[in-house]
Design an enzyme around this catalytic site. Structure first.
Site, PDB file in Angstrom:
ATOM      1  CD  GLU A 159      -2.818  -1.254   2.434  1.00  0.00           C
ATOM      2  OE1 GLU A 159      -2.657  -0.428   3.350  1.00  0.00           O
ATOM      3  OE2 GLU A 159      -3.710  -2.119   2.453  1.00  0.00           O
ATOM      4  CD  GLU A 265      -4.488  -8.062   1.914  1.00  0.00           C
ATOM      5  OE1 GLU A 265      -5.364  -7.365   2.440  1.00  0.00           O
ATOM      6  OE2 GLU A 265      -3.283  -7.779   1.965  1.00  0.00           O
TER       7      GLU A 265
HETATM    8  C1  XIL Z   1      -5.839  -6.515   8.489  1.00  0.00           C
HETATM    9  C2  XIL Z   1      -6.062  -7.719   9.389  1.00  0.00           C
HETATM   10  O1  XIL Z   1      -6.943  -8.591   8.744  1.00  0.00           O
HETATM   11  C3  XIL Z   1      -6.612  -7.289  10.712  1.00  0.00           C
HETATM   12  O2  XIL Z   1      -6.692  -8.387  11.607  1.00  0.00           O
HETATM   13  C4  XIL Z   1      -5.751  -6.194  11.314  1.00  0.00           C
HETATM   14  O3  XIL Z   1      -6.337  -5.727  12.503  1.00  0.00           O
HETATM   15  C5  XIL Z   1      -5.578  -5.047  10.339  1.00  0.00           C
HETATM   16  O4  XIL Z   1      -5.043  -5.549   9.127  1.00  0.00           O
HETATM   17  N1  XIL Z   1      -4.801  -4.740   3.843  1.00  0.00           N
HETATM   18  C6  XIL Z   1      -3.750  -5.529   4.246  1.00  0.00           C
HETATM   19  C7  XIL Z   1      -3.903  -6.427   5.406  1.00  0.00           C
HETATM   20  O5  XIL Z   1      -2.721  -5.556   3.571  1.00  0.00           O
HETATM   21  O6  XIL Z   1      -2.722  -6.603   6.111  1.00  0.00           O
HETATM   22  C8  XIL Z   1      -4.989  -5.950   6.327  1.00  0.00           C
HETATM   23  O7  XIL Z   1      -5.183  -6.933   7.328  1.00  0.00           O
HETATM   24  C9  XIL Z   1      -6.261  -5.668   5.567  1.00  0.00           C
HETATM   25  C10 XIL Z   1      -6.042  -4.598   4.546  1.00  0.00           C
END
Ligand code: XIL
Length: 351
Positions: A159, A265
């Site tokens: 990101e 994701e």
């Molecule tokens: C999220 C996790 O799922 C949560 O448990 C945590 O509290 C915050 O992060 N983008 C990403 C992930 O790259 O690492 C994030 O994961 C969700 C958004």
């Protein structure tokens, strides 16, 4: 005879009623002779939470049975793995690595460099640009060295772009400069030359400006010999957005630029606006169709560019969306009771 017939038909009706009450009918049509990863031509992954892996047997069983790639959901993030400058906490990630080894799962490391989930000692660190670069290099290389030959791949930078296509002014950019991205990839590669290295971000299908900026930067870095193997499209999507045509276009742009694609994701929100909702059969059907469409599109890209489809969790009960955004949602393959949802079955058909 007549009485016998009446009794039989009553028993039959009763059976139907019991089945309907269990609510299992549509899912039972789902072929479960093969699991998700057995059906797919590419790895099917899942984000794993170590404490759930220990505490919920059904969670562990599903992880082992259905998926063949594991992304630790939080364990590799700096706040957890590097809580103090002189302390690395390897406990959880070692256990996850053992788990992957025992069950022959690919381990995808997430994430080395991110603006979020940083420990205070990094946010508050005082030092020159050289000091920052040393801290940055040590962070990346300590982790990549420990899991050299164990982690197949890394989300090296996560990101780094804003939605307007400009670089995010993260602490890394402020302290090291724009070149932190290039340096992160070079350092990771130095520590583990065999690991595949990814840039990971969200909204790459929805936001053309952002995708252009990402491809522009990564393309240039690559021309200068920076080792970047692929792009993680996070795919936190909803039943409405992005359009399938946008997803198709973005995937094409990425692989035509020579980068592998990891749908890294995946979750499919049925309640992006955060209203009070019931997960009605109609909404779950739309959700299933959305994932099936994404899967068909992913199936169409050349095999060598498919790094896999990874889901951001197993059960709706534990989705980050509920606690992070505080809204009611049902974005994953299994429901709150770990029962497969229509999306699970449609996904299987689409694979
Ligand atoms: C999220 C996790 O799922 C949560 O448990 C945590 O509290 C915050 O992060 N983008 C990403 C992930 O790259 O690492 C994030 O994961 C969700 C958004």
């Amino acid at each position: 005879m007549k009485l016998q017939q009446t009794i039989m038909s009553n028993i039959f009706i009763l059976l139907i009623l019991i089945l309907a009450a269990c609510g299992t009918a549509p899912i039972d049509e789902c072929d479960d002779s093969e699991s998700l990863h057995q059906l797919a031509d590419f790895p099917v992954g899942v984000a794993i939470d170590m404490s759930l892996l220990h505490s919920e047997k059904i969670y562990a069983d599903l992880a082992i049975e259905q998926f063949n790639s594991i992304t630790p959901e939080n364990a590799f993030k700096a706040i957890n793995i590097h809580p103090k400058q002189s302390i690395f906490n390897w406990q959880t990630t070692d256990l996850l690595a053992d788990f992957c080894n025992t069950y022959s799962k690919r381990l995808h490391g997430h994430t080395l460099i991110w603006h979020d989930q940083l420990p205070n000692w990094i946010n508050d660190f005082q030092g020159s640009r050289d000091d920052w670069e040393q801290l940055f290099r040590e962070h990346i290389q300590s982790i990549c060295t420990r899991y050299r030959g164990v982690a197949a791949s890394w989300d090296v930078v996560n990101e780094a772009f804003n939605n307007n296509g400009m670089l995010r002014n993260s602490v890394w950019r402020k302290k090291i400069g724009d070149s932190y991205i290039e340096k992160a990839f070079r350092y990771a590669h130095e520590a583990d030359p065999d690991a595949l290295l990814f840039y990971n971000d969200y909204d790459l299908a929805m936001n053309e400006t952002k995708l252009k900026a990402v491809l522009g930067l990564l393309g240039n870095l690559r021309l200068r010999g920076v080792p970047i193997d692929g792009i993680g499209m996070q795919m936190h999507i909803s039943i409405q957005h992005p359009e399938n045509t946008q997803i198709a276009r973005a995937m094409k742009d990425i692989y035509e630029a020579g980068f592998r694609i990891h749908l890294s994701e995946i979750d499919v929100s049925i309640n992006p606006l955060g209203k009070i909702i019931n997960p009605t059969a109609e909404l779950l059907e739309r959700q299933a169709n959305k994932l099936a469409a994404v899967t068909h599109l992913y199936n169409e890209i050349p095999h060598r560019y498919q790094y896999g489809m990874t889901f951001w969790g197993i059960s709706d009960k534990n989705t980050w969306i509920r606690y992070h955004f505080g809204r009611d949602d049902y974005p994953l393959l299994f429901d709150d009771n770990y029962e497969p949802k229509p999306m699970y079955c449609k996904f299987k058909e689409a694979l």
